[in-house]
Write an enzyme that holds these catalytic residues in place. Structure first.
Site, mmCIF file in Angstrom:
data_model
loop_
_atom_site.group_PDB
_atom_site.id
_atom_site.type_symbol
_atom_site.label_atom_id
_atom_site.label_comp_id
_atom_site.label_asym_id
_atom_site.label_seq_id
_atom_site.Cartn_x
_atom_site.Cartn_y
_atom_site.Cartn_z
ATOM 1 N N LYS A 32 0.877 -1.191 0.000
ATOM 2 C CA LYS A 32 0.000 0.000 0.000
ATOM 3 C C LYS A 32 0.901 1.224 0.000
ATOM 4 O O LYS A 32 1.493 1.574 1.019
ATOM 5 C CB LYS A 32 -0.923 0.001 1.224
ATOM 6 C CG LYS A 32 -1.943 1.141 1.181
ATOM 7 C CD LYS A 32 -2.919 1.083 2.344
ATOM 8 C CE LYS A 32 -4.079 2.046 2.214
ATOM 9 N NZ LYS A 32 -3.759 3.431 1.984
ATOM 10 N N ARG A 59 -3.541 8.981 -5.462
ATOM 11 C CA ARG A 59 -4.196 8.058 -6.389
ATOM 12 C C ARG A 59 -4.574 8.785 -7.670
ATOM 13 O O ARG A 59 -5.117 9.888 -7.622
ATOM 14 C CB ARG A 59 -5.452 7.491 -5.741
ATOM 15 C CG ARG A 59 -6.166 6.461 -6.614
ATOM 16 C CD ARG A 59 -7.294 5.834 -5.835
ATOM 17 N NE ARG A 59 -7.913 4.729 -6.542
ATOM 18 C CZ ARG A 59 -8.667 3.799 -5.952
ATOM 19 N NH1 ARG A 59 -8.888 3.861 -4.659
ATOM 20 N NH2 ARG A 59 -9.210 2.828 -6.643
ATOM 21 N N ARG A 85 -17.014 0.585 -1.216
ATOM 22 C CA ARG A 85 -16.004 0.120 -0.252
ATOM 23 C C ARG A 85 -16.472 -1.246 0.226
ATOM 24 O O ARG A 85 -17.547 -1.353 0.801
ATOM 25 C CB ARG A 85 -15.931 1.104 0.926
ATOM 26 C CG ARG A 85 -14.750 0.865 1.852
ATOM 27 C CD ARG A 85 -14.776 1.793 3.050
ATOM 28 N NE ARG A 85 -14.413 3.165 2.777
ATOM 29 C CZ ARG A 85 -13.167 3.619 2.632
ATOM 30 N NH1 ARG A 85 -12.149 2.794 2.696
ATOM 31 N NH2 ARG A 85 -12.954 4.897 2.392
ATOM 32 N N LYS A 122 -7.538 -3.466 3.612
ATOM 33 C CA LYS A 122 -6.242 -2.851 3.915
ATOM 34 C C LYS A 122 -5.803 -3.207 5.331
ATOM 35 O O LYS A 122 -6.636 -3.427 6.221
ATOM 36 C CB LYS A 122 -6.272 -1.337 3.711
ATOM 37 C CG LYS A 122 -7.292 -0.585 4.515
ATOM 38 C CD LYS A 122 -7.209 0.922 4.202
ATOM 39 C CE LYS A 122 -8.373 1.668 4.812
ATOM 40 N NZ LYS A 122 -8.317 3.107 4.589
HETATM 41 P P1 ATP Z 1 -6.286 5.793 3.035
HETATM 42 O O1 ATP Z 1 -6.504 7.177 3.583
HETATM 43 O O2 ATP Z 1 -5.962 4.742 4.039
HETATM 44 O O3 ATP Z 1 -5.388 5.753 1.824
HETATM 45 P P2 ATP Z 1 -8.635 5.813 1.423
HETATM 46 O O4 ATP Z 1 -9.997 6.047 1.998
HETATM 47 O O5 ATP Z 1 -8.028 6.910 0.631
HETATM 48 O O6 ATP Z 1 -7.688 5.328 2.593
HETATM 49 P P3 ATP Z 1 -8.859 3.064 0.879
HETATM 50 O O7 ATP Z 1 -9.698 2.367 -0.108
HETATM 51 O O8 ATP Z 1 -9.272 2.917 2.265
HETATM 52 O O9 ATP Z 1 -8.709 4.575 0.468
HETATM 53 O O10 ATP Z 1 -7.367 2.540 0.731
HETATM 54 C C1 ATP Z 1 -6.904 2.338 -0.559
HETATM 55 C C2 ATP Z 1 -6.099 3.540 -1.006
HETATM 56 O O11 ATP Z 1 -4.735 3.191 -0.950
HETATM 57 C C3 ATP Z 1 -6.395 3.858 -2.457
HETATM 58 O O12 ATP Z 1 -7.361 4.893 -2.561
HETATM 59 C C4 ATP Z 1 -5.047 4.257 -3.033
HETATM 60 O O13 ATP Z 1 -4.916 5.665 -3.005
HETATM 61 C C5 ATP Z 1 -4.028 3.701 -2.064
HETATM 62 N N1 ATP Z 1 -3.216 2.576 -2.571
HETATM 63 C C6 ATP Z 1 -1.901 2.440 -2.362
HETATM 64 N N2 ATP Z 1 -1.451 1.289 -2.859
HETATM 65 C C7 ATP Z 1 -2.495 0.664 -3.425
HETATM 66 C C8 ATP Z 1 -2.659 -0.579 -4.082
HETATM 67 N N3 ATP Z 1 -1.648 -1.422 -4.254
HETATM 68 N N4 ATP Z 1 -3.900 -0.901 -4.534
HETATM 69 C C9 ATP Z 1 -4.939 -0.067 -4.354
HETATM 70 N N5 ATP Z 1 -4.845 1.116 -3.718
HETATM 71 C C10 ATP Z 1 -3.635 1.486 -3.251
#
Ligand code: ATP
Length: 593
Positions: A252, A257, A419, A425
């Site tokens: 991660k 993103r 989600r 995660k």
């Molecule tokens: P966080 O603030 O923990 O990043 P979030 O709410 O933005 O959480 P989540 O779906 O909870 O998003 O966690 C996935 C996020 O992690 C994605 O939105 C992306 O930005 C990031 N990410 C990093 N590495 C990866 C990966 N290998 N695959 C998918 N998403 C990834």
């Protein structure tokens, strides 16, 4: 059609707090409209002329709007400044001042039709370059002059992009399915929205071609797709158990993103909030164009800052230099970035979102040649807890936040906008506190005392309840603010002041100032506990108690990549509360999806 009819519907929406009533007002109205007008009105209801991802915005500054209101209502600059200080909503100010002017209206005023309003709004949106502010003011004054007080309220709100009617995209989708389909069609209508991010397009398609046309809609280049998100679990054994004993695990990465839309050589990059970020990552856009072997593709990846000498990953703060509006040439040079791709949603003409994850991942490797700027996320197939722990250790060793486990099951399609447990995660933070960070929305503020006198001293923070679609409070936040942030807060928040508690906010605590839920801040806390005052998950764990955060602290990260509805949900707070109280035994895993 008269704009008065549209303004009347907005007015009726604004005074109701019942989502069911809102849906029924809208669906009755939608049924009376031609598909083209329906599309326009759907955008207007969101304070826009186009879908969210459209690059141009009406974006008139409050000050400019107030200047037009002052000149039309004959109010002096000083009197205007005084009302502006009391009232944070230019729409309300315009309504009151134009009401006062009633009776002196020109006998020659033209009726305000929807077409005329749309034409002038388009002129405002397209005004660029020198004199653009004067021209915007002229086009706006032309329609404001012929408006009645309620129309004036909404004209001001549309051009400033803050509608305050409370009808978000989910309410519009409810109304559309009530007007043109059945309850059973709602998931298909929502999917159409999730894969196009264009509420107006979905409305027009549904009104003109029915639900069958909606089902035929596919992902297309340059229509951003709502991102798929991950759930969380507190241990690797629990994750494996949930995934049926085997899954893919990826690092991660902690970056930004990006969703890249590549079309025969032209590339557009979108943030998870659908903003066009191509100019922030021109080097990545160009490299993706070069390395892509398909005519067309949509991929997702995380852009991470890298050390130019070693190629190693750098902390998140480095990549934020690429978020700025200006000075990008220098930032591109000083802060090199690499994209780690993790998904493919379109390959050639094939909609990849309907394929399981394993097939998408293979396609991603087929379609791209890799380089020092374009890579794939590190991935392994994991079948035991030991393998998972070792992979997690390697992720931390590479300065990643943790891992993402991804289901390999046949049903592991790309679920746009959702989600769920197809992605789970697991971060380093969970080992320490068993809670993740929270992305919370500011709904109120308390005036500061002592050293913070004359400023906001603390903020009332909320999580989003997807069921009631309300923002429920979880903490009062006053820690983690440095002097610069405290000084900046009024600029960040004051455009969203609301006279009363906004009806989408569910709170028992009374702050000094209310805000429309807009700004998202990242918060960490020691623990989630039962709370007699906060309204998140009220009555769910214990009668008369909600859930609140203990010792909340702002991390310094404003989540401007997230809209208010993308903040941490009440359901997630509840899940994290349950995660805390449990040992890491897979038997205790909560079985909700
Ligand atoms: P966080 O603030 O923990 O990043 P979030 O709410 O933005 O959480 P989540 O779906 O909870 O998003 O966690 C996935 C996020 O992690 C994605 O939105 C992306 O930005 C990031 N990410 C990093 N590495 C990866 C990966 N290998 N695959 C998918 N998403 C990834």
């Amino acid at each position: 059609m008269l704009f008065a009819d549209v303004a009347d519907v907005f007015d009726r929406l604004e005074v109701t707090s019942s989502r069911l009533e809102m849906t029924s007002i809208l669906s009755e109205f939608f049924k009376t409209l031609e598909p083209g007008s329906l599309r326009d009105i759907v955008y207007l209801s969101q304070g826009k002329l186009h879908p969210d991802f459209y690059p141009q915005e009406l974006g008139m500054a409050d000050k400019l709007v107030l200047r037009a209101v002052a000149s039309i209502s004959g109010t002096t600059g000083k009197a205007m400044d005084e009302v502006w200080k009391r009232e944070g909503d230019p729409g309300k100010i315009a309504e009151v001042l134009i009401k006062k002017r009633a009776g002196q209206m020109s006998l020659f005023s033209e009726p305000l039709t929807l077409d005329r309003v749309l034409k002038n709004l388009a002129l405002i949106e397209n005004a660029e370059g020198r004199d653009s502010q004067d021209r915007k003011m002229k086009y706006f004054s032309q329609i404001l002059r012929d408006s009645d007080p309620v129309e004036a309220r909404y004209l001001c709100r549309i051009v400033t992009g803050r509608m305050r009617v409370g009808a978000g995209s989910m309410t519009i989708l409810d109304a559309l399915s009530e007007a043109f389909g059945t309850k059973g069609d709602r998931p298909d209508i929502e999917r159409a929205f999730n894969i196009t991010c264009d509420l107006g397009l979905v409305a027009e398609t549904l009104a003109s071609g029915g639900v069958d046309r909606i089902r035929e809609m596919k992902v297309t280049v340059n229509n951003p797709i709502k991102v798929m998100l991950a759930e969380r679990l507190p241990s690797i054994p629990m994750i494996l158990d949930r995934m049926g004993g085997k899954c893919a695990m990826e690092f991660k990465y902690d970056g930004i993103r990006v969703q890249a839309h590549i079309d025969k050589g032209s590339v557009k990059l979108y943030s998870r909030r659908l903003e066009d970020m191509t100019s922030n990552f021109p080097d990545i856009a160009e490299e993706l164009r070069k390395q892509c072997k398909a005519e067309r593709a949509i991929i997702e990846g995380e852009c991470v800052a890298v050390d130019p000498k070693t190629g190693g990953m750098l902390p998140f703060q480095n990549v934020t230099h690429r978020r700025k509006k200006h000075g990008m040439d220098k930032a591109v040079e000083e802060y090199p970035v690499k994209i780690f791709m993790f998904d493919i949603l379109l390959a050639g003409d094939e909609d990849m979102t309907v394929f399981p994850f394993g097939e998408r991942r293979s396609k991603l490797s087929e379609v791209f040649d890799l380089s020092d700027k374009v890579g794939l996320t590190a991935m392994e197939i994991i079948g035991t807890a030991e393998e998972g722990e070792a992979f997690f250790g390697r992720a931390l060793g590479m300065k990643c936040e943790g891992i993402l486990a991804k289901s390999l099951a046949p049903e592991s399609v790309y679920r746009a906008g959702s989600r769920g447990f197809l992605w789970i995660k697991y971060k380093k933070d969970y080992e320490e506190s068993l809670t993740d960070s929270f992305d919370l929305v500011v709904v109120g503020a308390f005036h500061g005392r002592g050293k913070r006198a004359g400023k906001y001293g603390a903020l009332l923070m909320a999580a989003f309840d997807e069921e009631s679609r309300k923002y429920c409070t979880v903490c009062k936040l006053g820690t983690g603010f440095d002097d610069a942030f405290l000084a900046e807060l009024p600029d960040i928040l004051d455009g969203y002041i609301s006279e009363d508690r906004p009806h989408m906010v569910d709170a028992q605590m009374m702050p000094d100032v209310w805000f429309l839920p807009t700004i998202v801040l990242e918060v960490v806390a020691a623990e989630i506990s039962l709370s007699p005052i906060h309204t998140a998950a009220l009555g769910i764990v214990k009668e008369d108690a909600g859930l609140g955060l203990r010792f909340p602290r702002f991390t310094g990260r404003i989540r401007d990549d997230k809209g208010p509805e993308e903040c941490t949900t009440v359901n997630e707070v509840l899940e994290m509360y349950e995660m805390q109280g449990r040992d890491c035994d897979p038997e205790n895993s909560r079985a909700s999806d």
